[in-house]
Motif scaffolding. Sequence first.
Motif, PDB file in Angstrom:
ATOM      1  N   GLN A  50     -14.365  31.795  21.385  1.00  0.00           N
ATOM      2  CA  GLN A  50     -14.701  30.873  22.135  1.00  0.00           C
ATOM      3  C   GLN A  50     -12.731  30.289  22.113  1.00  0.00           C
ATOM      4  O   GLN A  50     -12.554  30.410  20.569  1.00  0.00           O
ATOM      5  N   GLN A  51     -11.645  29.330  22.716  1.00  0.00           N
ATOM      6  CA  GLN A  51     -10.345  29.865  22.591  1.00  0.00           C
ATOM      7  C   GLN A  51     -10.804  27.781  22.562  1.00  0.00           C
ATOM      8  O   GLN A  51     -11.413  27.028  22.934  1.00  0.00           O
ATOM      9  N   TRP A  71      -2.704  36.030  11.436  1.00  0.00           N
ATOM     10  CA  TRP A  71      -2.942  34.694  11.086  1.00  0.00           C
ATOM     11  C   TRP A  71      -4.039  34.387  11.217  1.00  0.00           C
ATOM     12  O   TRP A  71      -4.976  33.619  10.684  1.00  0.00           O
ATOM     13  N   GLN A  72      -4.114  34.360  13.130  1.00  0.00           N
ATOM     14  CA  GLN A  72      -5.483  33.702  13.640  1.00  0.00           C
ATOM     15  C   GLN A  72      -6.742  34.485  12.528  1.00  0.00           C
ATOM     16  O   GLN A  72      -8.030  33.839  12.814  1.00  0.00           O
ATOM     17  N   THR A  73      -6.568  35.493  12.480  1.00  0.00           N
ATOM     18  CA  THR A  73      -8.400  36.075  12.623  1.00  0.00           C
ATOM     19  C   THR A  73      -8.488  35.859  10.757  1.00  0.00           C
ATOM     20  O   THR A  73      -9.400  35.808  10.269  1.00  0.00           O
TER      21      THR A  73
END
Length: 85
Positions: A50-51, A71-73
């Motif tokens: 989900q965003q 980096w988000q992962t």
Amino acid sequence: MNAKNNSGKPEWVDPDDAPELTDAFFEAATIRNGETIVRRGRPSNPHRKQQVTLRLDADVLDAFKRQGAGWQTRINEALKASLSH
């Protein structure tokens, strides 16, 4: 009267004059399985993400971004790891 009768009947086209089927033709083609259109690309994931909008300290965000792409992962993995403690 010797005029041609153009009654709208299409002209016969020799099938040997058909254009060559190139890779571009097949890349643009719609793929079907019976009547169902087969979607291209990544298959849908049953565990969709989900965003969200999340406010992080600048130094935390900078540290993850300095490590490069993904980096988000990595933030997601760090949050998951914190749940198991």
